[in-house]
Design an enzyme around this catalytic site. Structure first.
Site, short mmCIF file in Angstrom:
data_model
loop_
_atom_site.label_atom_id
_atom_site.label_comp_id
_atom_site.label_asym_id
_atom_site.label_seq_id
_atom_site.Cartn_x
_atom_site.Cartn_y
_atom_site.Cartn_z
N GLU A 44 0.86 -1.21 0.14
CA GLU A 44 -0.02 -0.10 0.02
C GLU A 44 0.78 1.27 0.01
OE1 GLU A 44 -2.91 -0.61 3.22
OE2 GLU A 44 -3.94 -2.07 1.98
N CYS A 53 -1.64 -4.88 -5.62
CA CYS A 53 -2.30 -5.97 -5.09
C CYS A 53 -1.17 -7.03 -5.22
CB CYS A 53 -3.65 -6.38 -5.94
SG CYS A 53 -5.20 -5.42 -5.56
N GLU A 55 -1.48 -10.28 -6.19
CA GLU A 55 -1.44 -10.71 -7.38
C GLU A 55 -0.92 -10.10 -8.57
OE1 GLU A 55 -4.17 -10.18 -5.70
OE2 GLU A 55 -5.92 -11.12 -5.96
N CYS A 88 -9.53 -9.02 -7.01
CA CYS A 88 -10.32 -7.56 -7.19
C CYS A 88 -10.39 -7.70 -8.61
CB CYS A 88 -9.87 -6.57 -6.77
SG CYS A 88 -8.31 -5.93 -7.74
N1 THU Z 1 -6.02 -6.62 -2.34
C1 THU Z 1 -5.21 -7.50 -2.82
O1 THU Z 1 -3.94 -7.54 -2.73
N2 THU Z 1 -5.76 -8.22 -3.90
C2 THU Z 1 -6.88 -8.54 -4.20
O2 THU Z 1 -7.34 -9.29 -4.98
C3 THU Z 1 -7.96 -7.67 -3.32
C4 THU Z 1 -7.34 -6.41 -2.63
C5 THU Z 1 -5.47 -5.79 -1.36
C6 THU Z 1 -5.37 -4.21 -1.83
C7 THU Z 1 -5.23 -3.51 -0.67
O3 THU Z 1 -4.06 -3.21 -0.43
C8 THU Z 1 -6.01 -4.49 0.47
O4 THU Z 1 -6.03 -5.56 -0.19
C9 THU Z 1 -7.44 -3.86 0.62
O5 THU Z 1 -8.30 -3.63 -0.35
#
Ligand code: THU
Length: 131
Positions: A44, A53, A55, A88
């Site tokens: 983040e 993210c 992935e 996501c």
């Molecule tokens: N996040 C991921 O790393 N992968 C996903 O597929 C869903 C969301 C992360 C993004 C953010 O840092 C945290 O999860 C909350 O949304």
């Protein structure tokens, strides 16, 4: 590497997640077409949209190492204990770029059970340029 071992890698990399703002840590591990393992966690940022993210980071590692196709990708995440963490929308598109119709997309649910999806389950009628 079996699915259990793949999720061990997911849980290990999840411990390194940088999720100061959401507190939601995510790990991802994938096996590529060269049989190599690649891992990623979410990273983040103070400027929220700049976060990446798990992935996406696993895929970035695969591409940087010369891999081009995802055979299996696994993901798990939550605030502390595992919660629902299917990829996501943006990650579905990123996975689809390097997935085949039989690529296995594995998600560990809050009960610790592995749910298995295919590209078309998560992103029907996907956008893809011909090349
Ligand atoms: N996040 C991921 O790393 N992968 C996903 O597929 C869903 C969301 C992360 C993004 C953010 O840092 C945290 O999860 C909350 O949304």
């Amino acid at each position: 590497m079996n699915d259990e071992e793949l999720f061990k890698a997911v849980m290990l990399v999840r411990e390194n997640a940088y999720c100061e703002y959401s507190g939601f840590s995510v790990g991802s591990a994938l096996i590529d077409d060269q049989g190599e393992l690649h891992v990623g966690c979410n990273v983040e940022n103070s400027a929220y949209p700049e976060g990446t993210c798990a992935e996406a980071n696993a895929i970035g590692s695969m591409i940087a190492s010369g891999g081009r196709r995802i055979v299996t990708i696994a993901v798990a995440g939550g605030h502390d204990d595992l919660e629902i963490c299917t990829p996501c929308g943006g990650c579905r598109q990123k996975i689809a770029e390097f997935a085949d119709s039989d690529t296995r997309i594995l998600v560990m649910n809050a009960e610790g059970e592995i749910e298995e999806f295919r590209r078309a389950d998560l992103l029907p009628r996907l956008f893809h340029l011909e090349h």
